[in-house]
Design an enzyme around this catalytic site. Structure first.
Site, PDB file in Angstrom:
ATOM      1  N   HIS A   1      -2.404   3.234   7.973  1.00 33.98           N
ATOM      2  CA  HIS A   1      -2.499   1.949   8.256  1.00 33.98           C
ATOM      3  C   HIS A   1      -1.234   1.356   8.943  1.00 33.98           C
ATOM      4  O   HIS A   1      -1.337   0.121   9.401  1.00 33.98           O
ATOM      5  CB  HIS A   1      -2.618   1.182   6.824  1.00 33.98           C
TER       6      HIS A   1
ATOM      7  N   HIS B   1       7.833  -0.652   5.460  1.00 26.78           N
ATOM      8  CA  HIS B   1       6.882  -0.440   6.454  1.00 26.78           C
ATOM      9  C   HIS B   1       6.763  -1.772   7.309  1.00 26.78           C
ATOM     10  O   HIS B   1       7.437  -2.748   7.183  1.00 26.78           O
ATOM     11  CB  HIS B   1       5.524  -0.477   5.670  1.00 26.78           C
TER      12      HIS B   1
ATOM     13  N   HIS C   1       4.763  -4.232  10.537  1.00 24.80           N
ATOM     14  CA  HIS C   1       3.266  -4.974  10.978  1.00 24.80           C
ATOM     15  C   HIS C   1       3.528  -5.186  12.362  1.00 24.80           C
ATOM     16  O   HIS C   1       4.596  -5.719  12.602  1.00 24.80           O
ATOM     17  CB  HIS C   1       2.950  -6.206   9.998  1.00 24.80           C
TER      18      HIS C   1
ATOM     19  N   HIS D   1       8.695  -5.185   6.042  1.00 25.74           N
ATOM     20  CA  HIS D   1       8.669  -5.392   4.731  1.00 25.74           C
ATOM     21  C   HIS D   1       9.413  -4.566   3.958  1.00 25.74           C
ATOM     22  O   HIS D   1       9.141  -3.203   4.107  1.00 25.74           O
ATOM     23  CB  HIS D   1       7.105  -5.539   4.402  1.00 25.74           C
TER      24      HIS D   1
ATOM     25  N   THR E   1       0.019  -7.866   0.975  1.00 21.48           N
ATOM     26  CA  THR E   1      -0.803  -8.196   2.151  1.00 21.48           C
ATOM     27  C   THR E   1      -1.576  -7.232   2.602  1.00 21.48           C
ATOM     28  O   THR E   1      -2.646  -7.003   3.743  1.00 21.48           O
ATOM     29  CB  THR E   1      -0.102  -8.654   3.521  1.00 21.48           C
ATOM     30  N   THR E   2      -2.015  -6.001   1.783  1.00 17.39           N
ATOM     31  CA  THR E   2      -3.141  -5.280   1.959  1.00 17.39           C
ATOM     32  C   THR E   2      -3.939  -5.090   0.686  1.00 17.39           C
ATOM     33  O   THR E   2      -3.493  -5.511  -0.645  1.00 17.39           O
ATOM     34  CB  THR E   2      -2.643  -3.815   2.215  1.00 17.39           C
TER      35      THR E   2
HETATM   36 ZN   LIG Z   1       3.764  -5.160   4.671  1.00 18.17          ZN
END
Ligand SMILES: [Zn+2]
Ligand SMILES: *[C@@H]1O[C@H](CO)[C@@H](O)[C@H](O)[C@H]1NC(C)=O
Ligand SMILES: *[C@@H]1O[C@H](CO)[C@@H](O)[C@H](O)[C@H]1NC(C)=O
Ligand SMILES: *[C@@H]1O[C@H](CO)[C@@H](O)[C@H](O)[C@H]1NC(C)=O
Ligand SMILES: *[C@@H]1O[C@H](CO)[C@@H](O)[C@H](O)[C@H]1NC(C)=O
Length: 307
Positions: free
Chosen positions: A91, A118, A120, A143, A226-227
């Site tokens: 992801h 991680h 985005h 993040h 947010t996942t």
């Molecule tokens: Zn995130």
């Protein structure tokens, strides 16, 4: 006629053939079903994704509430070189962090220890952040995920509405490369496929963020992961100033791959309704400090003049 065909296609492709969650960029229609569950349907994978304190959100700067308790974040261990492993988890890219890395202050009310970071991103440096400011999307967002130090794992922390503290940093396109990112960006070539990992060359978290005196302005609100599962357990701190990376550096992330072999791009959840929540802003702290500095320099000059 066209509208009718569209609706028929939409109905034909309403069901997901797999219960795996994915980003919108991965959803395709094969034999009448979606290949995976996109953001609009995440509540089918995890019910909480449909609740009312979800992240990310659009931050409307005209509506933020200045909160003088939002003092600067105190960073512990951010200057230390870490021996970190970077992984393509299917992801995003994720770096596991040592728990000796901590944050406090900033009206967090507890010490929080780091777990992982991680990112985005969009596609080849195009907009791809999760949070937006007055509707503007940045090319990438970092993040850094921390949990209240009284918990032993993220799974434990997400049962507490303030169990998790995430620091969010935006990126902006700069003319020059940011060489502090060379280690991470060079490592991406070795982890193009999901499930692969590599040890990063010497890096500290301070190399990846901005000088601490440029991080005094930030937004604070209560939200979620947010996942999926989208747990509403996150105290969000989103910094105003963006980290510079060149277009080439940002584009390197688009060479990573999802498990279906397509480019790992547009890895963001769309913004969620803010509902009743307020977004607080640390602005007045900076204002107070500058006012005090200004006043003291005025008094110093007056004093110098009169003596
Ligand atoms: Zn995130
Ligand atoms: C789609 O249907 C065709 C014909 O029934 C089949 O051969 C193919 O494997 C199916 N593809 C997927 C991804 O299920
Ligand atoms: C990363 O891949 C390059 C080749 O693309 C290879 O030379 C290098 O040894 C790899 N690094 C690690 C740490 O595996
Ligand atoms: C890295 O990958 C190797 C080989 O697949 C695996 O054995 C190891 O557990 C992974 N390490 C981490 C930290 O994910
Ligand atoms: C925002 O500030 C108000 C006071 O102005 C406070 O009641 C509220 O708890 C703060 N919210 C957050 C998320 O810190």
């Amino acid at each position: 006629m066209n509208v009718l065909c569209f609706s028929v296609l939409a109905i034909l492709c309403r069901f997901a053939s797999s219960s795996e969650w994915c980003y919108q960029s991965q959803v395709t229609c094969t034999n009448g079903s979606h290949t995976c569950v996109g953001p609009d349907d995440w509540k089918e994978v995890a019910e909480t994704c449909g609740h009312s304190k979800q992240s990310p959100i659009n931050i409307v700067t005209k509506q933020v509430v200045v909160d003088s308790r939002l003092t600067p974040v105190q960073f512990t261990g951010y200057q230390e070189t870490i021996n970190a492993v970077i992984t393509n988890n299917g992801h995003t890219v994720q770096v596991k962090l040592p728990e000796s890395t901590k944050i406090s202050g900033a009206n967090l009310g507890a010490n929080y220890k780091a777990q992982q970071l991680h990112l985005h991103w969009g596609k080849n440096g195009e907009p791809g952040s999760e949070h937006t400011i007055d509707g503007e999307k940045y090319p990438m967002e970092l993040h850094i995920v921390h949990i209240n130090e009284k918990y032993n794992s993220v799974d434990e922390a997400i049962k507490d509405s303030s169990g998790v503290a995430v620091l969010g940093f935006f990126y902006e396109v700069s003319a020059n490369a940011n060489n502090k990112y060379d280690g991470i960006i060079n490592s991406l070539k070795n982890i193009t496929h999901p499930g692969t990992n590599v040890t990063l060359p010497a890096v500290s978290l301070d190399m990846l963020i901005l000088p601490h005196n440029e991080l005094e302005r930030y937004f604070r609100y209560e939200g979620s992961l947010t996942t999926p599962g989208c747990s509403e357990a996150v105290v969000w701190t989103v910094f105003e100033k963006a980290i510079p990376l060149s277009k080439e550096q940002l584009s390197a992330f688009s060479n990573l791959m999802f498990s279906d072999g397509t480019p790992m791009v547009n890895t963001f959840r769309p913004v969620q309704p803010r509902h009743e929540r307020t977004v607080n802003y640390s602005g007045s702290y900076v204002f107070c400090v500058s006012a005090v500095l200004l006043l003291s320099s005025v008094f110093t000059s007056l004093y110098t003049l009169t003596v």
